[in-house]
Design a protein around this motif. Structure first.
Motif, short mmCIF file in Angstrom:
data_model
loop_
_atom_site.label_atom_id
_atom_site.label_comp_id
_atom_site.label_asym_id
_atom_site.label_seq_id
_atom_site.Cartn_x
_atom_site.Cartn_y
_atom_site.Cartn_z
N HIS A 1 0.84 -1.20 0.00
CA HIS A 1 0.00 0.00 0.00
C HIS A 1 0.88 1.25 0.00
O HIS A 1 1.82 1.36 0.80
CB HIS A 1 -0.89 0.01 1.23
N ALA A 2 0.56 2.20 -0.89
CA ALA A 2 1.35 3.43 -0.96
C ALA A 2 0.41 4.64 -1.01
O ALA A 2 -0.67 4.58 -1.59
CB ALA A 2 2.25 3.42 -2.19
N GLY A 21 4.74 -0.96 3.82
CA GLY A 21 3.45 -0.70 3.19
C GLY A 21 2.49 -1.87 3.28
O GLY A 21 1.72 -2.13 2.36
N ALA A 22 2.51 -2.57 4.41
CA ALA A 22 1.70 -3.78 4.55
C ALA A 22 0.21 -3.49 4.67
O ALA A 22 -0.61 -4.40 4.49
CB ALA A 22 2.18 -4.59 5.75
N SER A 23 -0.18 -2.26 4.98
CA SER A 23 -1.59 -1.91 5.11
C SER A 23 -1.77 -0.43 4.84
O SER A 23 -0.80 0.33 4.77
CB SER A 23 -2.09 -2.25 6.52
N PRO A 26 1.36 2.95 5.23
CA PRO A 26 1.70 3.00 3.79
C PRO A 26 3.16 3.37 3.56
O PRO A 26 3.80 4.02 4.37
CB PRO A 26 0.77 4.07 3.25
N THR A 27 3.65 2.95 2.40
CA THR A 27 4.99 3.32 1.97
C THR A 27 4.86 4.34 0.83
O THR A 27 3.77 4.77 0.47
CB THR A 27 5.77 2.08 1.51
N SER A 28 5.99 4.72 0.27
CA SER A 28 6.01 5.62 -0.90
C SER A 28 5.95 4.78 -2.17
O SER A 28 6.26 3.58 -2.17
CB SER A 28 7.28 6.46 -0.90
N LEU A 29 5.59 5.41 -3.27
CA LEU A 29 5.56 4.71 -4.55
C LEU A 29 6.96 4.25 -4.94
O LEU A 29 7.14 3.12 -5.42
CB LEU A 29 4.97 5.61 -5.63
N THR A 30 7.95 5.10 -4.75
CA THR A 30 9.32 4.74 -5.12
C THR A 30 9.78 3.50 -4.36
O THR A 30 10.36 2.57 -4.95
CB THR A 30 10.28 5.91 -4.85
N TRP A 50 -0.86 -1.01 -4.53
CA TRP A 50 -2.10 -0.25 -4.52
C TRP A 50 -1.77 1.19 -4.16
O TRP A 50 -1.14 1.45 -3.13
CB TRP A 50 -3.08 -0.83 -3.51
N LEU A 51 -2.22 2.13 -4.98
CA LEU A 51 -1.95 3.55 -4.76
C LEU A 51 -3.22 4.28 -4.38
O LEU A 51 -4.22 4.23 -5.10
CB LEU A 51 -1.37 4.18 -6.02
N ALA A 52 -3.16 4.96 -3.25
CA ALA A 52 -4.29 5.80 -2.84
C ALA A 52 -4.36 7.04 -3.73
O ALA A 52 -3.38 7.46 -4.34
CB ALA A 52 -4.15 6.19 -1.38
#
Length: 222
Positions: free
Chosen positions: A58-59, A68-70, A74-78, A91-93
């Protein structure tokens, strides 16, 4: 288990760089968290499915978590693109994602936009109501560069780069790229191919719009 297989696949661990070790640890942690989730359900099939393969990363635009497990972490896209492995999904918010360099997409990456942080299924997405925007921020760069094979980009807006080297998305090398439900618009500069530039391999585009991209020379604006 996939966690053990990741380690055994490295021919000589002493020659792995610290960055590569960090990525391996992140991937192992994602698998571990999925295994624990399966164990919590108390169902053997859930445990096997969780440990064996796909993870959802999840980003969000402001995500900083290394895994980014939930949606809560979240993590960053990079970072998501760096730690993702085959069969994983990113998955991008909704919101705007910017970077000082191109978003580099390697092998076996599947990136889906159009989420809110309350959604738990790809079927819930609405990329029109909840746009996920990869924004070049007016920089002289390709917003997205696909160098890998078996890549899916779905539900994204790729926009706003400017300059000779600018553009929406570029693909080089063999392999397949699938673009679905994407809008590639608002790129400008001198050289052609401002919206899309595809070389070699195959590209399948479904329900995409490529428009509003301008080039002052060579005439290729697509």
């Amino acid at each position: 288990m996939k966690i053990i297989a990741d380690i055994l696949s490295v021919p000589d661990i002493s020659r792995v760089t610290q960055t590569e070790k960090n990525l391996m640890m992140a991937r192992m942690a994602i698998r571990s968290s999925r295994c624990m989730a399966g164990l919590a359900l108390g169902v053997a099939s859930a445990v096997l499915a969780a440990c064996a393969g796909a993870a959802t990363i999840h980003a969000t635009p402001g995500g900083t978590n290394p895994l980014g497990a939930s949606w809560a972490t979240p993590t960053s896209l990079t970072n998501a693109l760096a730690i993702c492995t085959a069969a994983d999904e990113i998955w991008l918010a909704e919101g705007g994602y910017t970077n000082n360099a191109t978003f580099s997409v390697g092998n076996d990456r599947a990136v889906y936009g159009g989420f809110t942080t309350s959604m738990s299924s790809r079927n819930e997405r609405d990329w029109n109501v909840h746009p996920t925007v990869l924004n070049g921020n007016g920089q002289n760069l390709r917003v997205v560069t696909v160098s890998g094979t078996n890549v899916t980009l779905d539900g994204l807006v790729i926009t706003n780069s400017s300059g000779a080297a600018a553009g929406g998305i570029a693909k080089s090398g063999a392999g397949a790229l699938t673009l679905a439900n994407c809008r590639i618009t608002g790129h400008s500069g001198t050289l052609g191919g401002k919206g899309c530039s595809f070389a070699d391999g195959s590209v399948l585009m479904t329900n995409c719009v490529v428009a509003g991209n301008t080039a002052t020379t060579y005439g290729q604006r697509g």
